[in-house]
Each structure stands twice: as structure tokens, then as C-alpha cells.
Design an enzyme around this catalytic site. Structure first.
Site, PDB file in Angstrom:
ATOM      1  N   HIS A 249       0.845  -1.191   0.000  1.00  0.00           N
ATOM      2  CA  HIS A 249       0.000   0.000   0.000  1.00  0.00           C
ATOM      3  C   HIS A 249       0.880   1.240   0.000  1.00  0.00           C
ATOM      4  O   HIS A 249       1.941   1.254   0.627  1.00  0.00           O
ATOM      5  CB  HIS A 249      -0.922   0.023   1.230  1.00  0.00           C
ATOM      6  CG  HIS A 249      -2.083   0.931   1.048  1.00  0.00           C
ATOM      7  ND1 HIS A 249      -1.994   2.291   1.247  1.00  0.00           N
ATOM      8  CD2 HIS A 249      -3.354   0.687   0.630  1.00  0.00           C
ATOM      9  CE1 HIS A 249      -3.166   2.841   0.971  1.00  0.00           C
ATOM     10  NE2 HIS A 249      -4.001   1.882   0.588  1.00  0.00           N
ATOM     11  N   ASP A 300      -8.089  -5.034  -0.184  1.00  0.00           N
ATOM     12  CA  ASP A 300      -8.651  -5.901  -1.227  1.00  0.00           C
ATOM     13  C   ASP A 300      -8.411  -7.391  -0.979  1.00  0.00           C
ATOM     14  O   ASP A 300      -9.088  -8.232  -1.556  1.00  0.00           O
ATOM     15  CB  ASP A 300      -8.057  -5.533  -2.597  1.00  0.00           C
ATOM     16  CG  ASP A 300      -8.597  -4.211  -3.092  1.00  0.00           C
ATOM     17  OD1 ASP A 300      -9.800  -3.989  -2.937  1.00  0.00           O
ATOM     18  OD2 ASP A 300      -7.812  -3.412  -3.623  1.00  0.00           O
TER      19      ASP A 300
END
Ligand code: ACO
Length: 360
Positions: A249, A300
Site C-alpha cells: 500500500h 482488497d
């Protein structure tokens, strides 16, 4: 001057909607850890007004949203015409959002109406793809309960509503992520909300952003169906230069706080739906990825399994992300337009110079 590639670490504007300061995600100052079980409608109100609603306001807001969860027959017909194989649902959604902005019966620039119509349209795309009749929202039920009913055709149990509510709350906003920033760029030109949202959907579609969840599940299916060793599979993928979807991320280098909460939801629903084997695979991959790369799962990674357990086809997973994020997109669009400043950065030109067009 060294340019920050991908605007990494660059603060481009101010916002009162949400923050990831010190890797803690807050909505209008409230940590998501405390909001995870709050009703989705309350969180949407918070994002749009930067304060919590009173009990009466919440009840009115919920009623308004649910009353708007209906599509004109003409819109359903148009969506039906563009919903066919092998069109990817995100491509259908991209066109649908644009289409909603052109049908006369949908008022422009009215956030509750737009959010409700979008949720209803996403559910309709799923039903039409599945060859199932469109369902109609039920007065007296909440937005999340209705949304699940509209896409699945079944009234969900309160436990399932609570799980999906958490997913929707955790995805509702995330400060200046790629799709939100895209929406803000379009909003800064004072374009209408549907144009901003269409652009946001386009940005979300890519695998480095919202498109990752579909690919996470594809990876799990491939490993399970071929009986491969998950660690070897991941090693081979990385050795061939592929990223492992659902890991890493831009902001959270020590773990995505949403993934921590969603892991628990995934574990629970996987167990209840006989999908433990997928969760076990996820744990093996997660442990290996941390050992080998120090990368953590992102939001996700676990939603992929949660959506599968809600009987959703993997191709529709990114639409689910869009359904949840529309609330945040709208908050940012309104904030950006109120600011009234055009977003127009500069670039460093590194191409050829001093060329001259030949005289003929
Ligand atoms: N698998 C393998 N390696 C990875 C991964 C991954 N998922 N993510 C990052 N890395 C590696 C990169 O190859 C890079 O290695 P290098 O320094 O040797 O070149 C290093 O880690 C840093 O990665 P960047 O891509 O530069 O980090 P950035 O902050 O730009 O990227 C991103 C973040 C795009 C999310 C990235 O981690 C990624 O592509 N992940 C996979 C896609 C994904 O899951 N996207 C969803 C993100 S969450 C969301 O949008 C809701």
C-alpha cells in the site's frame, strides 16, 4: 530537483472528510476502528456533513436513501442493453454511471439520490448478468440490507447485514486515493457529479487500485484448482516480475488497518459458508509474503474472499468496491467544488528541444 513519482508523499490539498495521518484512518476525526459497526447511513452522513446525525436525522436520511433505491424502467432497459458477455462489469458500470447522468428523470448533483441510484444500478447489473429478475427495495429496511437483497434476491440475515455493513463502512472513504483524486480533478473544473463519478469508476477499475480484489480471488482459485503449493506459486509469480495482488500500500507500510478488521470478517464468513480452505490459503500466502517481502495485505485481500462468500462472481468484486466508495467520492466532489480552485499541476518537460519544422 527529484520528482516524487506518482505524487508519493505529496500533500496536494486540504480535506475535512478523512485522514490517514500516522497510518490511522479516520472519517471526520473518528477512527474507523470505532465506526466499523456503525450503520452505513450514519457513516455516509458523517462523511457528507463532517458530524454525526441526530437520531431523527439518521432516520430521515435512511428513509430518503431507501426511497431513492429504484430505477426508472427506461434506465433498466438501457442497462440491460449494455449488459452482455464478455463485457466486464466495471466497463458496464462505467457506461451506466454516465448513462444515469443523461437520463432526464435522474436529477443531477443530489448526493443521496445519486448514491441510492448507483447502488441500485450495481445490483441491477448483477441481476441482469445472472439472468435474474430485478428486485425492489423494501421500505423499513436499511440501505445495506436492501442492497444485498437487490443483488442477491434473498433477504439477508442480520448477521450477514452486519458483516456487509462493516465492509461498506471500511471502504466508504480513504482521503486522496487514486479514484478520489481523479474525481476531485474533474470536480475542480466544476463538471457535474456524474462526470466526476464516471472518471472515478475508470480510475478504480485498474488492478493497482480497486481491480486488485478480483485478481486476488483469481489467484486463490488458481492455486486451489491446480493443487499448487501456495508459497511456490507466489514465489514463481514474483520471480517472473508479477506483483501479488492484495499486498502492499502506498500509505500503509506497516499494515492496512482495514485489512486487520476484514481478516476477522473473512475468517468468520468463510467458516460459515464452507470456504475455510480459501482462508487457509490466504493465511499461508500472507505469512510467506511477510517473511519474504515485509509486505502486508491491503483492503482488497480479504474483501475478495468475503464477496465470494456472498456468492458474488469475482468479476463483480470491483463494482462492490465502487458501491462502497461512492459515498466518499461524493463527499470529496462536494468539498472540491466548494473550494472553487482548478487542479492544474505542472510537469517537467524532458523531451527534445530546439527542433525546427522543415520548410517545404
Ligand atoms: N507484490 C510484490 N511486490 C510488491 C507488491 C506486491 N503486491 N507491492 C509492492 N511491491 C514491491 C515493488 O515491486 C517495489 O519493489 P522494488 O522497490 O524492488 O521495485 C516495492 O515493493 C515498493 O512498491 P511500489 O509499487 O513502489 O509501492 P507503491 O507505494 O507505489 O505501490 C501499490 C502501492 C500500487 C498498492 C503496490 O503495493 C501494488 O501494486 N500492490 C498490488 C496491487 C494491489 O493490491 N492494489 C490494491 C491497493 S489498495 C487499494 O487501492 C484499495
Amino acid at each position: 530537483m527529484e520528482l516524487p513519482k506518482g505524487l508519493a508523499g505529496v500533500v496536494v490539498d486540504q480535506t475535512k472528510v478523512s485522514s490517514t495521518k500516522n497510518a490511522v484512518l479516520t472519517y471526520a476525526g473518528y477512527p474507523i476502528k470505532e465506526l466499523k459497526d456503525a450503520p452505513f447511513e450514519e457513516v455516509v452522513f458523517l462523511l457528507w456533513h463532517t458530524r454525526l446525525p441526530s437520531a431523527d436525522e439518521l432516520s430521515e436520511f435512511r428513509k430518503r436513501l431507501v426511497s431513492e433505491m429504484v430505477l426508472p424502467e427506461k434506465t433498466v432497459q438501457l442497462i440491460t442493453r449494455i449488459t452482455y458477455e464478455p463485457q466486464h462489469p466495471m466497463s458496464i458500470l462505467r457506461t451506466t454511471v454516465s448513462l444515469l447522468g443523461t437520463t432526464n428523470d435522474v436529477k443531477r448533483d443530489d448526493p443521496p439520490r445519486i448514491l441510492a441510484k448507483l447502488l441500485t444500478a450495481i445490483a441491477a447489473i448483477i441481476r441482469i448478468r445472472d439472468g435474474q429478475p430485478i428486485k425492489h427495495a423494501q421500505k423499513g429496511w436499511g440501505v445495506v440490507e436492501n442492497f444485498i437483497y437487490l443483488f442477491s434476491g434473498q433477504r439477508p440475515t442480520p448477521e450477514r447485514v452486519a458483516m456487509f455493513n462493516t465492509v461498506m463502512v471500511l471502504h466508504a472513504d480513504h482521503e486522496f486515493n487514486a479514484s478520489t483524486f481523479t474525481a476531485r480533478v474533474v470536480a475542480s473544473t466544476q463538471a457535474d457529479y456524474y462526470s466526476c463519478l464516471t472518471a472515478a469508476v475508470c480510475a478504480l477499475k485498474g488492478p493497482l487500485h480497486g481491480g486488485a480484489n478480483e485478481r486476488v480471488f483469481k489467484m486463490l482459485e488458481t492455486i486451489r484448482d491446480t493443487g499448487q503449493d501456495p508459497v511456490q506459486y507466489v514465489k514463481d509469480q514474483m520471480a517472473s516480475g508479477h506483483k501479488i495482488m492484495g499486498f502492499g500500500h502506498r500509505i500503509y507500510k506497516n499494515g492496512d488497518p482495514r485489512a486487520v478488521i476484514l481478516r476477522e470478517v473473512a475468517r468468520k464468513i468463510a467458516h460459515e459458508t464452507d470456504n475455510d480452505s480459501y482462508f487457509v490459503l490466504q493465511e499461508q500466502i500472507k505469512d510467506y509474503m511477510f517473511k519474504a517481502t515485509h509486505l502486508h495485505p491491503n483492503v482488497d485481500y480479504y474483501t475478495a474472499l468475503i464477496y465470494h462468500c456472498f456468492d458474488l462472481d469475482k468479476q463483480t468484486f470491483t463494482m462492490m468496491f465502487a458501491a462502497c466508495r461512492t459515498a466518499g467520492w461524493l463527499a470529496h466532489i462536494v468539498e472540491q467544488q466548494a473550494e472553487g480552485c482548478l487542479i492544474r499541476p505542472s510537469s517537467e518537460y524532458v523531451g527534445e528541444t530546439n527542433r525546427h519544422y522543415p520548410s517545404r
